[in-house]
Design a protein around this motif. Sequence first.
Motif, mmCIF file in Angstrom:
data_model
loop_
_atom_site.group_PDB
_atom_site.id
_atom_site.type_symbol
_atom_site.label_atom_id
_atom_site.label_comp_id
_atom_site.label_asym_id
_atom_site.label_seq_id
_atom_site.Cartn_x
_atom_site.Cartn_y
_atom_site.Cartn_z
ATOM 1 N N VAL A 1 0.828 -1.201 0.000
ATOM 2 C CA VAL A 1 0.000 0.000 0.000
ATOM 3 C C VAL A 1 0.866 1.256 0.000
ATOM 4 O O VAL A 1 0.506 2.274 -0.559
ATOM 5 N N GLN B 1 -11.238 3.638 3.513
ATOM 6 C CA GLN B 1 -11.209 4.513 2.331
ATOM 7 C C GLN B 1 -10.724 5.913 2.703
ATOM 8 O O GLN B 1 -9.907 6.506 2.000
ATOM 9 N N ALA C 1 -6.917 5.830 3.339
ATOM 10 C CA ALA C 1 -6.103 5.638 2.129
ATOM 11 C C ALA C 1 -6.165 6.853 1.205
ATOM 12 O O ALA C 1 -5.240 7.083 0.425
ATOM 13 N N SER C 2 -7.242 7.622 1.284
ATOM 14 C CA SER C 2 -7.329 8.774 0.382
ATOM 15 C C SER C 2 -6.530 9.960 0.919
ATOM 16 O O SER C 2 -6.184 10.861 0.162
ATOM 17 N N ILE D 1 -3.642 9.748 3.385
ATOM 18 C CA ILE D 1 -2.230 9.552 3.711
ATOM 19 C C ILE D 1 -1.723 8.267 3.054
ATOM 20 O O ILE D 1 -2.472 7.588 2.353
ATOM 21 N N SER E 1 -11.292 -1.110 -6.536
ATOM 22 C CA SER E 1 -10.872 0.207 -6.059
ATOM 23 C C SER E 1 -11.648 0.509 -4.780
ATOM 24 O O SER E 1 -12.736 -0.016 -4.562
ATOM 25 N N LEU E 2 -11.074 1.329 -3.931
ATOM 26 C CA LEU E 2 -11.585 1.446 -2.559
ATOM 27 C C LEU E 2 -13.055 1.835 -2.430
ATOM 28 O O LEU E 2 -13.731 1.332 -1.531
ATOM 29 N N PRO E 3 -13.581 2.698 -3.315
ATOM 30 C CA PRO E 3 -15.009 3.024 -3.160
ATOM 31 C C PRO E 3 -15.923 1.806 -3.330
ATOM 32 O O PRO E 3 -17.083 1.851 -2.932
ATOM 33 N N HIS F 1 -5.790 -6.866 2.327
ATOM 34 C CA HIS F 1 -4.852 -5.753 2.297
ATOM 35 C C HIS F 1 -5.710 -4.556 1.899
ATOM 36 O O HIS F 1 -5.710 -4.114 0.743
ATOM 37 N N ASP G 1 -4.990 -1.202 -0.331
ATOM 38 C CA ASP G 1 -4.909 -1.213 -1.792
ATOM 39 C C ASP G 1 -6.049 -1.993 -2.426
ATOM 40 O O ASP G 1 -5.992 -2.322 -3.615
ATOM 41 N N ASN H 1 -7.027 -4.963 -2.193
ATOM 42 C CA ASN H 1 -6.744 -6.360 -2.528
ATOM 43 C C ASN H 1 -7.238 -7.251 -1.389
ATOM 44 O O ASN H 1 -6.798 -7.098 -0.252
ATOM 45 N N GLY I 1 -15.738 -3.736 -11.412
ATOM 46 C CA GLY I 1 -14.595 -3.105 -12.083
ATOM 47 C C GLY I 1 -13.265 -3.521 -11.490
ATOM 48 O O GLY I 1 -12.253 -2.833 -11.663
ATOM 49 N N GLY I 2 -13.247 -4.641 -10.815
ATOM 50 C CA GLY I 2 -12.044 -5.075 -10.112
ATOM 51 C C GLY I 2 -11.277 -6.151 -10.852
ATOM 52 O O GLY I 2 -11.484 -6.391 -12.047
ATOM 53 N N THR I 3 -10.383 -6.797 -10.121
ATOM 54 C CA THR I 3 -9.532 -7.838 -10.695
ATOM 55 C C THR I 3 -9.792 -9.176 -10.015
ATOM 56 O O THR I 3 -10.116 -9.208 -8.822
ATOM 57 N N GLY J 1 -5.103 -9.989 -7.430
ATOM 58 C CA GLY J 1 -4.278 -8.823 -7.148
ATOM 59 C C GLY J 1 -2.815 -9.150 -6.962
ATOM 60 O O GLY J 1 -1.949 -8.327 -7.237
ATOM 61 N N VAL K 1 -10.756 10.681 -3.891
ATOM 62 C CA VAL K 1 -10.993 9.567 -2.971
ATOM 63 C C VAL K 1 -10.021 8.424 -3.249
ATOM 64 O O VAL K 1 -9.396 7.884 -2.332
ATOM 65 N N ARG L 1 -6.809 0.034 -10.208
ATOM 66 C CA ARG L 1 -6.547 -0.980 -9.182
ATOM 67 C C ARG L 1 -5.066 -0.914 -8.823
ATOM 68 O O ARG L 1 -4.213 -0.956 -9.707
ATOM 69 N N LEU L 2 -4.769 -0.820 -7.543
ATOM 70 C CA LEU L 2 -3.370 -0.659 -7.142
ATOM 71 C C LEU L 2 -2.585 -1.952 -7.305
ATOM 72 O O LEU L 2 -1.374 -1.922 -7.474
ATOM 73 N N LYS L 3 -3.269 -3.097 -7.217
ATOM 74 C CA LYS L 3 -2.607 -4.386 -7.425
ATOM 75 C C LYS L 3 -3.463 -5.187 -8.406
ATOM 76 O O LYS L 3 -4.655 -5.375 -8.172
#
Lengths: 467, 467
Positions: free
Chosen positions: A153, A236, A239-240, A242, A340-342, A367, A370, A372, A405-407, A410, B101, B181-183
């Motif tokens: 991350v 969320q 991560a957005s 920091i 993605s986080l949202p 995780h 990120d 995942n 919309g993900g994978t 990861g 975000v 996607r970060l990973k």
Amino acid sequence: MDSHVASLRSALGDDALVTDPAAMEPYRRDRALDPDAGVPLAVVLPETTAQVQAAIRWAAEHRVPVTPRGAGTGLSGGATAVHGGIVLSTERMRAIAVDPVTRMATVQPGLLNAEVKAAAAAHGLWYPPDPASFEICSIGGNAATNAGGLCCVKYGVTADYILGAEVVLADGRAVRVGGPRLKDVAGLSMLDLFVGSEGTLGVITELTLRLLPAPPPPRTVVAWFDDTEGAAAAVQQIASRIRPSMLEYMDRIAVNAVEDVLGAGLHRDAAALVVARSDDQHPDGAEIAVMLDALTAHGAREAFEAPDPEAGERFAHARRIAIPAVERLGPLLLEDVGVSLPRFGELVAGVEAIARDRDVTIAFIAHAGDGNTHPLVVCDPADPSRNERARLAYGEIMDLAIRLGGTITGEHGVGRLKRPWLAAQIGDDLLDISLRVKRALDPDGILNPGTIFAADDTAPTRRGQSA
Amino acid sequence: MDSHVASLRSALGDDALVTDPAAMEPYRRDRALDPDAGVPLAVVLPETTAQVQAAIRWAAEHRVPVTPRGAGTGLSGGATAVHGGIVLSTERMRAIAVDPVTRMATVQPGLLNAEVKAAAAAHGLWYPPDPASFEICSIGGNAATNAGGLCCVKYGVTADYILGAEVVLADGRAVRVGGPRLKDVAGLSMLDLFVGSEGTLGVITELTLRLLPAPPPPRTVVAWFDDTEGAAAAVQQIASRIRPSMLEYMDRIAVNAVEDVLGAGLHRDAAALVVARSDDQHPDGAEIAVMLDALTAHGAREAFEAPDPEAGERFAHARRIAIPAVERLGPLLLEDVGVSLPRFGELVAGVEAIARDRDVTIAFIAHAGDGNTHPLVVCDPADPSRNERARLAYGEIMDLAIRLGGTITGEHGVGRLKRPWLAAQIGDDLLDISLRVKRALDPDGILNPGTIFAADDTAPTRRGQSA
């Protein structure tokens, strides 16, 4: 067959070849425990690049499939042996040299991730990538899958630390790709292509790794939630704003499984546990404040900074042992989906719904920073109906990730288990050009057939038809 | 030809096509000013992915070469027009959407790097990659060359910030590669393959970029040396111990050229200037101390921390304008060679020797912390003999970098200018498999012929022979 093997033996030497069925057994599968694993002709245990080349040349000549293998800790069936093929294990390739001046390490692929970390630490340096299996997984396998971990991350994935590689190609030639240079754009990015290719394009025989100075000591924040939505929203927000050095999530089932092992007083009744770290050195501890604010604002029952490094490490350890802890409930179908986080909250809720509808147990760890996630679908070898429902749930989770919309993966790789879902994620056109690259580099389709691509699509007969 | 262009015009619309020779002139070359640039049939100025697809489909149908082009600031001749081809400029593709975000931006390729930075900054975010030309270079060109910059030594290169792309392939299909996607390890790393491929594998029509929280304010350290060896040794010591956020080097010629412009009181008699930055927030300023110690230990005449941010920025600015400043001495052959840090001193000395032997002026500036250097060979249009010696020196510097185990290009790309040296660096075998990938994705060889690969090697006739 026997004369084939005899010529392989004479090319490699007796020591580097295993043909005894009992001795070959542990090399037939990775931790995905593929029930359809084949029985290889031989297991090859090279120590040198020249031996890898000899084995691949022999395989190319005889059109024998090759299954490259690291430590066998893969979770997607990327190291499933093929009937009549050879398994090429890199476990004896264990040399390492650390250069503290350039902060680089040159390693053979068989070294464990933890051994690379230790060798770097001996020079006051740090190899960041940290799959939860870092004590038992190989650095070559990490490169072949572009493995992730908890630190990604903030610190990125395996590929971010690979500067160069030596790769033995499908025809036995060895090429050097990249090298000890922090910036290098000479020619196509072939190095990045080999990384993460799961042994389908070549066998990595050496890696040049980038190391960092030792990291500053982390501070750990822990939060318990009564609802998963609040935990997802807090993740969320953190991560957005920091860059935490760790941002992990466990649901109630995972927490209870870990507590069964540790008896550490974890809250069995909480809906979710969030463990976050900051290694930012700003004196005002701004990142810690951002994390605590976000966790509290989203309704954490408890949110606190661990009072000392040992206490913080206990929570990180609890997260790291989650997979083996949940495994005590039964064999796992181990997901690796990412969004993605949202969409994280929707994924959590969707997986809960799948577990309910299929009447199976699914622990949810992630995780989270990120996006995942590892939903862990629990099987029961004694209950075929439950196993079948678990298998269906496993697929439905990937369908869900794709819808969001993900994978489908990861950090573990496609292997064989996730291959049926690959086209739905990346699309037929991208799969088509990926296959063209595969065929360009391995025209006879001998390298890890069945992984990423269907073996039929990479076999030369099929290739001839579609060319 | 005319009927060809008419069909292209009808496919794209009048507005998107330039055929007037005078109007096409600025699109024939990038900043490498290739004297052999061809005269294209037309310049295409699409605003949408669909228009890019239409143009490429037309080119594929008529086997017309396509030269993709960003802002034309390339330094290696990667955007040299081909006679009878089309130039596809992305300059009108300028949409951007920032999602604070997820800390991501979705951008079309024609936006300038500085515009991406500004859009991110409007949300308190940061797009790190910073080629010295960031105010005039396009984000699409940055992606196509995997551009670097000053921050790479700590924050990585363009590829490290690209999560996804939309790419129009050589046959006009558009594919989405990667995503928000970060990973993501689903399938081969095709995204990384397109990044840095200099328009030879596809045309990037959209990018998904990763953004970081705004960086902490940097502190700047400046040192003057009477000898280049000491400066090189200090740079190595700094880079091996900490992660500076900038670590730049300029030699006497560069310093004098900059002082001619700025009149800022730079030391004209010094052999080398080192400008370093730390954005580490540790309260004890440990990184500043490490830098000052290293600089002093290796004989800096003066080494000090800039008293305030403005003073620090003045030195960073001096470094950033070095190329245009040196350009006032004459047209430049701009090198981009890189070595690992222990060879940096040898590279500096070797370039000095080449300048002496060839009797040409070579200013030496470098992103020293990552070993990426820009020797600037000064030509003289009025002196053909000097120009020829400059051209020879340009090649000899690449030969030297290769001998030192380095790269011919760290961040600018191979283009046409550096192509003759590519095989010597990466080897025939790696070039061979790179060519196979090129042919697999662009079988008719229409995408940017002559860049990275010799046009003869990618033309379909030749391809047929060697297939």
